[in-house]
Structures are given as C-alpha cells and as structure tokens.
Design a protein around this motif. Structure first.
Motif, PDB file in Angstrom:
ATOM      1  N   LEU A 294       0.892  -1.003   0.013  1.00  0.00           N
ATOM      2  CA  LEU A 294       0.073  -0.064  -0.064  1.00  0.00           C
ATOM      3  C   LEU A 294       0.628   1.724  -0.249  1.00  0.00           C
ATOM      4  CD1 LEU A 294      -2.750   1.181   0.738  1.00  0.00           C
ATOM      5  CD2 LEU A 294      -2.061   1.260   3.191  1.00  0.00           C
ATOM      6  N   ALA A 295       1.887   1.143   0.837  1.00  0.00           N
ATOM      7  CA  ALA A 295       2.367   2.370   1.289  1.00  0.00           C
ATOM      8  C   ALA A 295       3.789   2.448  -0.802  1.00  0.00           C
ATOM      9  CB  ALA A 295       3.796   2.301   1.906  1.00  0.00           C
ATOM     10  N   MET A 296       4.165   1.658  -0.874  1.00  0.00           N
ATOM     11  CA  MET A 296       4.958   1.751  -2.253  1.00  0.00           C
ATOM     12  C   MET A 296       3.881   1.852  -3.374  1.00  0.00           C
ATOM     13  SD  MET A 296       7.072  -1.199  -1.966  1.00  0.00           S
ATOM     14  CE  MET A 296       8.990  -0.682  -3.672  1.00  0.00           C
ATOM     15  N   ALA A 297       2.304   1.871  -3.255  1.00  0.00           N
ATOM     16  CA  ALA A 297       1.604   1.884  -4.357  1.00  0.00           C
ATOM     17  C   ALA A 297       1.144   3.828  -3.977  1.00  0.00           C
ATOM     18  CB  ALA A 297       0.024   1.075  -4.068  1.00  0.00           C
ATOM     19  N   ARG A 298       1.282   3.990  -2.804  1.00  0.00           N
ATOM     20  CA  ARG A 298       0.532   5.297  -2.700  1.00  0.00           C
ATOM     21  C   ARG A 298       2.145   6.538  -3.631  1.00  0.00           C
ATOM     22  NH1 ARG A 298      -1.307   5.123   3.993  1.00  0.00           N
ATOM     23  NH2 ARG A 298      -2.840   4.736   3.696  1.00  0.00           N
ATOM     24  N   ASP A 299       2.905   5.631  -3.300  1.00  0.00           N
ATOM     25  CA  ASP A 299       4.146   6.341  -3.673  1.00  0.00           C
ATOM     26  C   ASP A 299       4.667   6.124  -5.661  1.00  0.00           C
ATOM     27  OD1 ASP A 299       5.029   8.005  -1.885  1.00  0.00           O
ATOM     28  OD2 ASP A 299       6.433   6.680  -1.018  1.00  0.00           O
ATOM     29  N   ARG A 300       4.302   5.542  -5.839  1.00  0.00           N
ATOM     30  CA  ARG A 300       3.734   4.429  -7.453  1.00  0.00           C
ATOM     31  C   ARG A 300       5.061   4.556  -7.705  1.00  0.00           C
ATOM     32  NH1 ARG A 300      -0.040   7.801 -10.134  1.00  0.00           N
ATOM     33  NH2 ARG A 300      -0.439   9.907  -9.224  1.00  0.00           N
ATOM     34  N   HIS A 301       5.576   3.006  -6.351  1.00  0.00           N
ATOM     35  CA  HIS A 301       6.229   2.474  -7.129  1.00  0.00           C
ATOM     36  C   HIS A 301       5.568   1.009  -7.217  1.00  0.00           C
ATOM     37  CE1 HIS A 301       9.854   4.987  -5.670  1.00  0.00           C
ATOM     38  NE2 HIS A 301       9.466   5.161  -4.557  1.00  0.00           N
ATOM     39  N   LEU A 302       4.866   1.160  -7.094  1.00  0.00           N
ATOM     40  CA  LEU A 302       3.111  -0.437  -7.727  1.00  0.00           C
ATOM     41  C   LEU A 302       2.542   0.482  -7.895  1.00  0.00           C
ATOM     42  CD1 LEU A 302       3.843  -3.029  -4.714  1.00  0.00           C
ATOM     43  CD2 LEU A 302       5.171  -3.025  -6.437  1.00  0.00           C
ATOM     44  N   PRO A 303       1.396  -0.114  -8.680  1.00  0.00           N
ATOM     45  CA  PRO A 303       0.313   0.288  -9.064  1.00  0.00           C
ATOM     46  C   PRO A 303      -0.338   0.797  -8.447  1.00  0.00           C
ATOM     47  CG  PRO A 303       0.924  -1.703  -9.976  1.00  0.00           C
ATOM     48  CD  PRO A 303       2.195  -1.735  -8.869  1.00  0.00           C
ATOM     49  N   THR A 304      -1.571   2.031  -8.880  1.00  0.00           N
ATOM     50  CA  THR A 304      -2.113   3.506  -7.511  1.00  0.00           C
ATOM     51  C   THR A 304      -2.504   2.249  -7.697  1.00  0.00           C
ATOM     52  OG1 THR A 304      -2.146   4.104  -9.609  1.00  0.00           O
ATOM     53  CG2 THR A 304      -0.389   4.879  -8.621  1.00  0.00           C
ATOM     54  N   VAL A 305      -3.694   1.569  -8.288  1.00  0.00           N
ATOM     55  CA  VAL A 305      -4.756   0.790  -8.227  1.00  0.00           C
ATOM     56  C   VAL A 305      -4.855  -0.083  -6.698  1.00  0.00           C
ATOM     57  CG1 VAL A 305      -4.110  -1.781  -8.972  1.00  0.00           C
ATOM     58  CG2 VAL A 305      -6.594  -0.887  -8.958  1.00  0.00           C
ATOM     59  N   LEU A 306      -3.290  -0.743  -5.883  1.00  0.00           N
ATOM     60  CA  LEU A 306      -3.581  -1.020  -4.539  1.00  0.00           C
ATOM     61  C   LEU A 306      -3.894   0.060  -3.532  1.00  0.00           C
ATOM     62  CD1 LEU A 306      -0.158  -3.101  -5.373  1.00  0.00           C
ATOM     63  CD2 LEU A 306      -2.807  -3.457  -5.470  1.00  0.00           C
ATOM     64  N   THR A 307      -3.688   1.492  -4.090  1.00  0.00           N
ATOM     65  CA  THR A 307      -4.036   2.516  -2.685  1.00  0.00           C
ATOM     66  C   THR A 307      -4.946   2.434  -1.927  1.00  0.00           C
ATOM     67  OG1 THR A 307      -4.434   3.970  -4.803  1.00  0.00           O
ATOM     68  CG2 THR A 307      -2.301   4.242  -3.394  1.00  0.00           C
ATOM     69  N   ALA A 308      -6.989   1.462  -2.535  1.00  0.00           N
ATOM     70  CA  ALA A 308      -7.691   2.289  -2.887  1.00  0.00           C
ATOM     71  C   ALA A 308      -8.178   0.702  -0.991  1.00  0.00           C
ATOM     72  CB  ALA A 308      -8.514   0.312  -2.881  1.00  0.00           C
ATOM     73  N   VAL A 309      -8.497   1.955  -0.251  1.00  0.00           N
ATOM     74  CA  VAL A 309      -9.191   1.139   1.728  1.00  0.00           C
ATOM     75  C   VAL A 309     -10.434   1.636   1.450  1.00  0.00           C
ATOM     76  CG1 VAL A 309      -9.084   2.257   3.683  1.00  0.00           C
ATOM     77  CG2 VAL A 309      -7.086   2.572   2.276  1.00  0.00           C
ATOM     78  N   HIS A 310     -10.952   0.010   1.257  1.00  0.00           N
ATOM     79  CA  HIS A 310     -12.213  -0.170   2.061  1.00  0.00           C
ATOM     80  C   HIS A 310     -13.169   0.776   2.937  1.00  0.00           C
ATOM     81  CE1 HIS A 310     -16.155  -2.617   2.364  1.00  0.00           C
ATOM     82  NE2 HIS A 310     -15.199  -3.530   1.242  1.00  0.00           N
ATOM     83  N   PRO A 311     -14.424   0.947   2.101  1.00  0.00           N
ATOM     84  CA  PRO A 311     -14.822   1.987   2.745  1.00  0.00           C
ATOM     85  C   PRO A 311     -15.892   1.150   3.843  1.00  0.00           C
ATOM     86  CG  PRO A 311     -16.055   1.285   0.707  1.00  0.00           C
ATOM     87  CD  PRO A 311     -14.705   1.115   0.654  1.00  0.00           C
ATOM     88  N   ARG A 312     -15.921   0.110   3.921  1.00  0.00           N
ATOM     89  CA  ARG A 312     -16.306  -0.761   5.607  1.00  0.00           C
ATOM     90  C   ARG A 312     -15.230  -1.245   6.518  1.00  0.00           C
ATOM     91  NH1 ARG A 312     -19.413  -5.443   6.261  1.00  0.00           N
ATOM     92  NH2 ARG A 312     -19.276  -5.842   4.419  1.00  0.00           N
ATOM     93  N   HIS A 313     -14.956  -2.039   5.640  1.00  0.00           N
ATOM     94  CA  HIS A 313     -13.241  -2.387   6.625  1.00  0.00           C
ATOM     95  C   HIS A 313     -12.629  -1.673   7.190  1.00  0.00           C
ATOM     96  CE1 HIS A 313     -16.451  -6.311   5.635  1.00  0.00           C
ATOM     97  NE2 HIS A 313     -15.769  -6.790   4.948  1.00  0.00           N
ATOM     98  N   GLY A 314     -12.145  -0.644   6.026  1.00  0.00           N
ATOM     99  CA  GLY A 314     -10.902   0.706   6.658  1.00  0.00           C
ATOM    100  C   GLY A 314      -9.921  -0.045   6.695  1.00  0.00           C
ATOM    101  N   THR A 315      -9.381  -1.264   5.491  1.00  0.00           N
ATOM    102  CA  THR A 315      -8.506  -2.100   4.649  1.00  0.00           C
ATOM    103  C   THR A 315      -7.843  -1.807   3.583  1.00  0.00           C
ATOM    104  OG1 THR A 315      -9.916  -4.289   4.222  1.00  0.00           O
ATOM    105  CG2 THR A 315      -9.133  -4.073   6.313  1.00  0.00           C
ATOM    106  N   PRO A 316      -6.490  -2.408   3.107  1.00  0.00           N
ATOM    107  CA  PRO A 316      -6.037  -1.756   2.134  1.00  0.00           C
ATOM    108  C   PRO A 316      -7.185  -2.875   1.376  1.00  0.00           C
ATOM    109  CG  PRO A 316      -4.143  -2.607   3.592  1.00  0.00           C
ATOM    110  CD  PRO A 316      -5.786  -2.571   4.324  1.00  0.00           C
ATOM    111  N   HIS A 317      -7.785  -3.704   1.084  1.00  0.00           N
ATOM    112  CA  HIS A 317      -8.029  -3.983   0.388  1.00  0.00           C
ATOM    113  C   HIS A 317      -7.891  -5.374  -1.156  1.00  0.00           C
ATOM    114  CE1 HIS A 317     -10.615  -1.961  -1.276  1.00  0.00           C
ATOM    115  NE2 HIS A 317     -11.501  -2.426  -2.536  1.00  0.00           N
ATOM    116  N   ARG A 318      -7.379  -4.247  -1.596  1.00  0.00           N
ATOM    117  CA  ARG A 318      -6.996  -4.249  -3.529  1.00  0.00           C
ATOM    118  C   ARG A 318      -5.593  -5.158  -3.073  1.00  0.00           C
ATOM    119  NH1 ARG A 318      -9.213   0.305  -7.617  1.00  0.00           N
ATOM    120  NH2 ARG A 318     -11.497  -0.257  -6.735  1.00  0.00           N
ATOM    121  N   ALA A 319      -4.790  -4.168  -1.845  1.00  0.00           N
ATOM    122  CA  ALA A 319      -3.194  -4.962  -1.981  1.00  0.00           C
ATOM    123  C   ALA A 319      -3.134  -6.125  -1.070  1.00  0.00           C
ATOM    124  CB  ALA A 319      -2.827  -4.113  -0.867  1.00  0.00           C
ATOM    125  N   GLU A 320      -4.404  -6.730  -0.433  1.00  0.00           N
ATOM    126  CA  GLU A 320      -4.140  -7.712   0.040  1.00  0.00           C
ATOM    127  C   GLU A 320      -4.485  -8.910  -0.738  1.00  0.00           C
ATOM    128  OE1 GLU A 320      -6.496  -6.495   4.640  1.00  0.00           O
ATOM    129  OE2 GLU A 320      -7.175  -7.086   3.301  1.00  0.00           O
TER     130      GLU A 320
END
Length: 404
Positions: A294-320
């Motif tokens: 998640l942290a690397m995706a936020r800085d665009r070292h990994l695909p930015t699609v992984l930065t999403a945080v689940h609106p209900r669970h509050g987890t980085p669900h795509r990264a997981e």
C-alpha cells in the motif's frame, strides 16, 4: 512525501493487540521452522547463532521503534528509508521486504501443509493462503483477535513440549556444548534471524495503531523480549533431547523431541500446535506485506490501484488481494528451506536500511552494530540464497532506476 488527500487507515490497535501480532509472526516462524536448518549449519553451535541473531534483532528493534514513533505510517522501513535517506533507499527497503516476506509467507503456508496433511502439503498451503487473505480483507481487528487466540494456543503447546522434554530425565546436557563452527554459526544466525523479524509487522501497521509514539516502541520491546525467552528455552530442550544431528535431520523437531522423551501420545497435540502457529505467522505476514505494498503504491512504485482502502472494513483490500494471489502462486512452486534462506536475505537488507536510517537521528552505537550485523549475516547465508536474493533485489533496483 505529503499526500493529504489519500484515504487513511483506521487506528484501532492498542498495545495488547499490537504485541500479539508481533508474537504471532515471530514465534510461529522460528520454533517450528528455523531450528532444523540452523542445526544443519552450525550443529550445537546454533545456540551461539541464536544469541548472535538476538543481538542483531535487538539493535534492529530499537532502530525500528525510534523511527516508527517518528513516522507512524504503513510501510515501515520503506517510509523511514524514503524520509531519512531518499526515495531510492526507501524503494530498496520496500522491495527487499516485499520479496523477502513473500518467501516467508510461502514458508509458513507450506509449514501448515506439511504438518496438517503431508501428502497434500502444497494444496493445503495454497488453501491456507486463500482463507487468511479473506480474514485480513474483513478487517484488522478480526485479524488481531484471531492472532491472539493462535498465540495463546502456541505458547501452551510450547510450554508442554519444554515440560515434557526436560522432565523426561534422559536429556543429555553435553549436547548443549557449542561446537566451534565459525562460519556455520554466522550462517545459523542468519537463518534464525528469519524467526526474529516479526516485529517488522508492528512497524508496518503503524497507521492502524493508537498512540503510535508510545505503543509501537513498547510493543516492539515486549514482543521481542517474550520471543527471546521462548526461543532460548525451547532450543535448549529440543537440542538436549535430539542432539545436533537429530535436530538437523528432523522435519518436525518438536514432535520428534516429544516422541524421543517417551510421550508419543502427545505428538498429535504438537502437530496441531505447529499448524496453528504457522497460520498465525502467515496471517501477520500477509498483513505486513499488504501494508508495505500500500505504501509503495501511494508513491507509485507499485500500481496505484493498490492504494484503495475499503470503505467499510478500513483495510487496503486491493493490496491484500494482490499479495494473497502472488503468495499463493509462490507457495505452489517453492521449497520450505530455500524459502527461509531467501527470506532471510531480503529481510536482513531491509533492516540494514532501517539501521542506516536510524543513524541520521544522531544515535550511533546500536544502529551501527545493527547495520554491520545485518550485512554480515546476509552475506554468510547459503550461497544459493545470497545469489537468488541478490538477483531479485538488483532487478528491483534496476527497474526503479529505469523509471526514474
């Protein structure tokens, strides 16, 4: 790098849950996996290797705790390296962590398979990865609760093993006399370091910890202290019962120690405990790797699609989900002992960067000792682990340079 508009994770974890997640990573990995290859490298000198690994781990833990208190964000040393040394070193730390801990996840999953159903070990391992990815997707609080239960069961089983083995009366204290193996001791220390690296999970969960400046250093110290005591007691008991050769040859050393002590009826309990503890380690590892991704995706070292945080669970669900898919594939093709060496190499480089980052804070002794220790242990691992690890880490560095 400031990103005020990014979605934030929820701070839900207190000291107890944070310590529990660290224990779930360290105890499950070290006791049931790393002792045998360490004995193969150093014989009874593995006790010295354990002490060396512990010293390096303490240095790393103190450096990580200071940095985590200053930067309570998901990503651990990826963030510290980026902020203290520059983007290149942050990327190097994050890449080393992700590839090293992906191998750790595979090792833990395969441990579950080999204990639970040896004939179908790989299938069971992949199923475990899928199941625990679903658990972490559902929320970190549920993950912490499950890990708390697993750690309690693991400690109970380990206590039973120590009492049974040391109380058997036929242990041989002479087997504890360290052999002068030199290089083998350093190699054993590097392999055993694989088992001490669980406190990294505490740092990578920094964005989900309440009062991180206080909670993170306290949780690191408590979790590492408990783990050091447990490792020392269990290693002495098993080595005294099986001897260095028996331990090195064993695929399930704690089970074999209980049988050798004359209590074969307790072997299924140890098998169950091993499988459960490996599940706890796998869960905590999946949490840590996904937060670094998640942290690397936020800085665009990994695909930015992984930065999403689940609106209900509050987890980085795509990264997981992405991490779970990669781990499942790796689990299907790797060997357990090779995974341990590869993982140790990547994680030792990760902590070398953590110590280098801590040096910029003005504290010298522990970070310097930790940096030197990490590099020494990394390059005294089995040569196959050093070569494979170096190639994969360099690939990540080249990819970063080309993007820049």
């Amino acid at each position: 790098m400031s990103q005020p508009d990014r979605p934030e994770l929820r701070r839900r974890l207190g000291t107890f849950d944070t310590v529990t997640l660290g224990l779930g990573s360290m105890i499950g990995a070290g006791i049931f996996v790393a002792l045998a290859p360490a004995a193969a490298a150093a014989g009874s000198g593995l006790l010295i290797g354990l002490a060396v690994a512990a010293v390096v781990a303490v240095c790393n833990a103190m450096s990580s705790a200071r940095l985590a208190a200053l930067y309570p964000q998901s990503g651990g040393t990826y963030v510290y390296g980026r902020e203290r040394l520059g983007p290149f070193w942050g990327h190097a730390a994050g890449w080393s962590f992700v590839v090293g801990k992906t191998a750790s996840c595979a090792a833990m999953a395969l441990t579950v398979g080999h204990y639970a159903w040896p004939e179908q070990a790989t299938a069971v391992a992949v199923a475990a990865v899928v199941a625990l990815t679903a658990v972490s997707y559902a929320g970190v609080q549920r993950s912490a609760l499950l890990t708390r239960i697993i750690v309690a069961l693991t400690l109970a089983v380990l206590a039973m093993v120590v009492v049974v083995v040391l109380g058997a009366g036929d242990v041989a204290p002479a087997r504890l006399v360290p052999e002068a193996t030199g290089y083998g001791v350093l190699q054993a220390a590097g392999l055993l370091f694989f088992a001490f690296a669980g406190y990294a999970r505490i740092a990578t969960l920094g964005e989900e910890v309440r009062d991180p400046a206080t909670t993170i250093p306290r949780a690191v110290a408590v979790a590492l202290g408990i783990t050091l005591v447990v490792y020392a007691v269990v290693a002495v008991a098993v080595l005294a019962q099986l001897g260095a050769d028996g331990l090195a040859a064993s695929a399930a050393p704690l089970t074999d120690a209980v049988r050798a002590a004359g209590f074969p009826a307790l072997a299924p309990v140890v098998v169950a405990g091993a499988a459960v503890s490996a599940l706890g380690a796998l869960l905590a590892l999946l949490l840590g790797v996904s937060r670094t991704a998640l942290a690397m995706a936020r800085d665009r070292h990994l695909p930015t699609v992984l930065t999403a945080v689940h609106p209900r669970h509050g987890t980085p669900h795509r990264a997981e989900l992405a991490v779970g898919a990669v781990v499942a594939v790796v689990t299907a093709v790797v060997d357990v002992r090779a995974a341990i060496g590869f993982s140790s190499f990547g994680v030792l480089l990760y902590y070398a960067i953590a110590n280098a980052s801590a040096l910029t804070l003005g504290v010298r002794v522990l970070p310097t000792l930790g940096l030197a220790g990490c590099l020494t242990l990394a390059f005294t691992l089995p040569w196959t682990s050093v070569v494979a690890g170096s190639v994969v880490v360099l690939m990540g560095m080249v990819a970063y340079a080309l993007r820049r």
